[in-house]
Design a protein around this motif. Structure first.
Motif, PDB file in Angstrom:
ATOM      1  N   ARG A  88       0.885   2.958  -3.208  1.00 40.45           N
ATOM      2  CA  ARG A  88      -0.429   3.317  -3.760  1.00 40.45           C
ATOM      3  C   ARG A  88      -1.049   4.495  -3.023  1.00 40.45           C
ATOM      4  O   ARG A  88      -2.192   4.850  -3.259  1.00 40.45           O
ATOM      5  N   ARG A  89      -0.287   5.090  -2.105  1.00 36.86           N
ATOM      6  CA  ARG A  89      -0.863   6.028  -1.148  1.00 36.86           C
ATOM      7  C   ARG A  89      -1.383   7.307  -1.771  1.00 36.86           C
ATOM      8  O   ARG A  89      -2.443   7.800  -1.406  1.00 36.86           O
ATOM      9  N   ARG A  99      -6.071   8.984 -14.850  1.00 33.21           N
ATOM     10  CA  ARG A  99      -5.640   7.917 -13.942  1.00 33.21           C
ATOM     11  C   ARG A  99      -6.508   7.998 -12.686  1.00 33.21           C
ATOM     12  O   ARG A  99      -6.111   8.569 -11.696  1.00 33.21           O
ATOM     13  N   ALA A 148       4.005   3.732 -11.965  1.00 33.18           N
ATOM     14  CA  ALA A 148       3.189   3.123 -13.022  1.00 33.18           C
ATOM     15  C   ALA A 148       4.083   2.422 -14.042  1.00 33.18           C
ATOM     16  O   ALA A 148       5.056   2.987 -14.523  1.00 33.18           O
ATOM     17  N   ARG A 167       0.809  -1.222   0.000  1.00 37.99           N
ATOM     18  CA  ARG A 167       0.000   0.000   0.000  1.00 37.99           C
ATOM     19  C   ARG A 167       0.841   1.269   0.000  1.00 37.99           C
ATOM     20  O   ARG A 167       0.353   2.334  -0.396  1.00 37.99           O
ATOM     21  N   ARG A 177       1.516   6.836  -7.081  1.00 36.36           N
ATOM     22  CA  ARG A 177       1.001   5.865  -8.062  1.00 36.36           C
ATOM     23  C   ARG A 177       1.535   6.158  -9.459  1.00 36.36           C
ATOM     24  O   ARG A 177       1.937   5.258 -10.184  1.00 36.36           O
TER      25      ARG A 177
END
Ligand code: PBG
Length: 341
Positions: free
Chosen positions: A20-21, A340, A30, A17, A26
């Protein structure tokens, strides 16, 4: 006392995580991006001037006369879209599909007009007889059905006509055997050794072409295209088709449709060393719009997710009816996060 009781496993050893915060994190990690220069926008071109007729099953898409197609192409170029893919819809059709090599036909004239309006935009011309034949098949008919070898010189003739008009890319979509070699030879002989061939190498007989056929009036009058387009169960055959087209001189190979064939995109990507294109076809586009219209899915999010899926599967070039929307969002920093979600 067990590990569990000691609380050892209440602290996960891996924290995915962390990456992804935030939007920024993110984006930083990518693995796949959408790139405007690798988007190709299909355009439907008709005869006449100042005509723009909506295509009911493809919201935001129109049949455009040459002048308006050139304006649309210039708009797309300004947004950074890399290329347009032209389909012609002639007023008159015949058994041979002779409109496909008409130098005054909508595609040939649109190529020239687009090159004048947007000189840096890459212009692709789809080569197929189905929009031009009165029977709606992709080759000419004999007693035995669609006659492969007799269709090749006609396809080659169309290709040379579009090259002469200024097309950068010739994209045969008919699925006749040997057409890449026939087109390459004809282009070379006419002095167009520098023009690119993007082969619809792996084109499946698909339920997802419906809206396109409505737009182009190219539904076969009798029968279907299963005797020449690929059969959905097969992936090894797709690799054979892609390799055969590369051997015949294809510079790029395409897989079509997109989303139902992600495994095929990956297999082809791994099997050949030329660029791979994928076509998110009309039915895929229509399906997303229909669901969004009912409020069942978020169109922007689904547009992004399906597009990124095609890139992740291994395609570099994306032919998509969302090209304009994607490029608009990519060029606008403010709405970048919309691309996104
Ligand atoms: C012409 C052609 C078709 C499509 C692209 N080129 C239709 C067909 O094979 O019936 C379909 C594109 C789309 O559905 O968006 N042969």
């Amino acid at each position: 006392m067990s590990d569990h009781e000691r609380g050892k496993w209440s602290r996960p050893p891996h924290r995915g995580r962390r990456l992804r915060r935030t939007v920024g994190i993110r984006a930083m990690v990518a693995e796949t991006q959408l790139v405007a220069a690798q988007l190709v926008a299909p355009l439907f071109v008709i005869e006449g001037t100042s005509i723009r007729t909506p295509i009911a099953s493809m919201p935001g898409h129109y049949r455009l006369s040459v002048d308006l197609a050139a304006r649309e192409a210039a708009d797309l170029a300004a947004l950074g879209v890399g290329a347009v893919l032209l389909f012609g819809i002639p007023n008159d059709k015949d058994a041979q599909g002779s409109g496909s090599w008409d130098e005054q036909g909508p595609v040939a004239r649109a190529i020239t007009a687009i090159k004048a309006a947007a000189p840096t935009l890459v212009v692709w011309a789809d080569v197929c007889l189905c929009e031009y034949t009165d029977h709606g098949h992709c080759g000419i008919l004999s007693d035995a059905g669609v006659d492969n070898d007799a269709s090749l010189p006609l396809l080659a003739r169309a290709a040379v006509c579009y090259a002469r008009a200024g097309a950068d890319v010739i994209a045969p979509s008919d699925m006749m055997d040997g057409r890449v070699a026939a087109i390459r030879a004809a282009l070379d002989q006419a002095g167009f050794v520098d023009r690119t061939i993007v082969s619809y190498a792996v084109k499946y007989a698909s339920a997802f072409y419906g809206p396109f056929r409505e737009a182009a009036g190219s539904t076969p009058r009798s029968g279907d295209r299963r005797a020449y387009q690929m059969d959905a169960p097969n992936v090894r055959e797709a690799i054979r088709e892609a390799k055969a087209d590369v051997a015949e001189g294809a510079d790029v190979v395409m897989v079509k449709p997109g989303l139902p064939y992600l495994d095929v995109v990956r297999a082809v990507r791994d099997a050949v060393d030329v660029p791979v294109a994928v076509y998110q076809v009309s039915g895929e586009f229509a399906m997303l719009h229909a669901a969004a219209d009912r409020g069942w899915i978020d169109l922007d999010a689904a547009m992004w997710e399906t597009s990124i899926a095609l890139r992740r599967a291994g395609a570099s070039i994306l032919i998509t009816y969302f090209a304009r929307e994607i490029a608009m969002r990519l060029s606008d920093q403010e709405s970048r996060d919309l691309v996104r979600p």
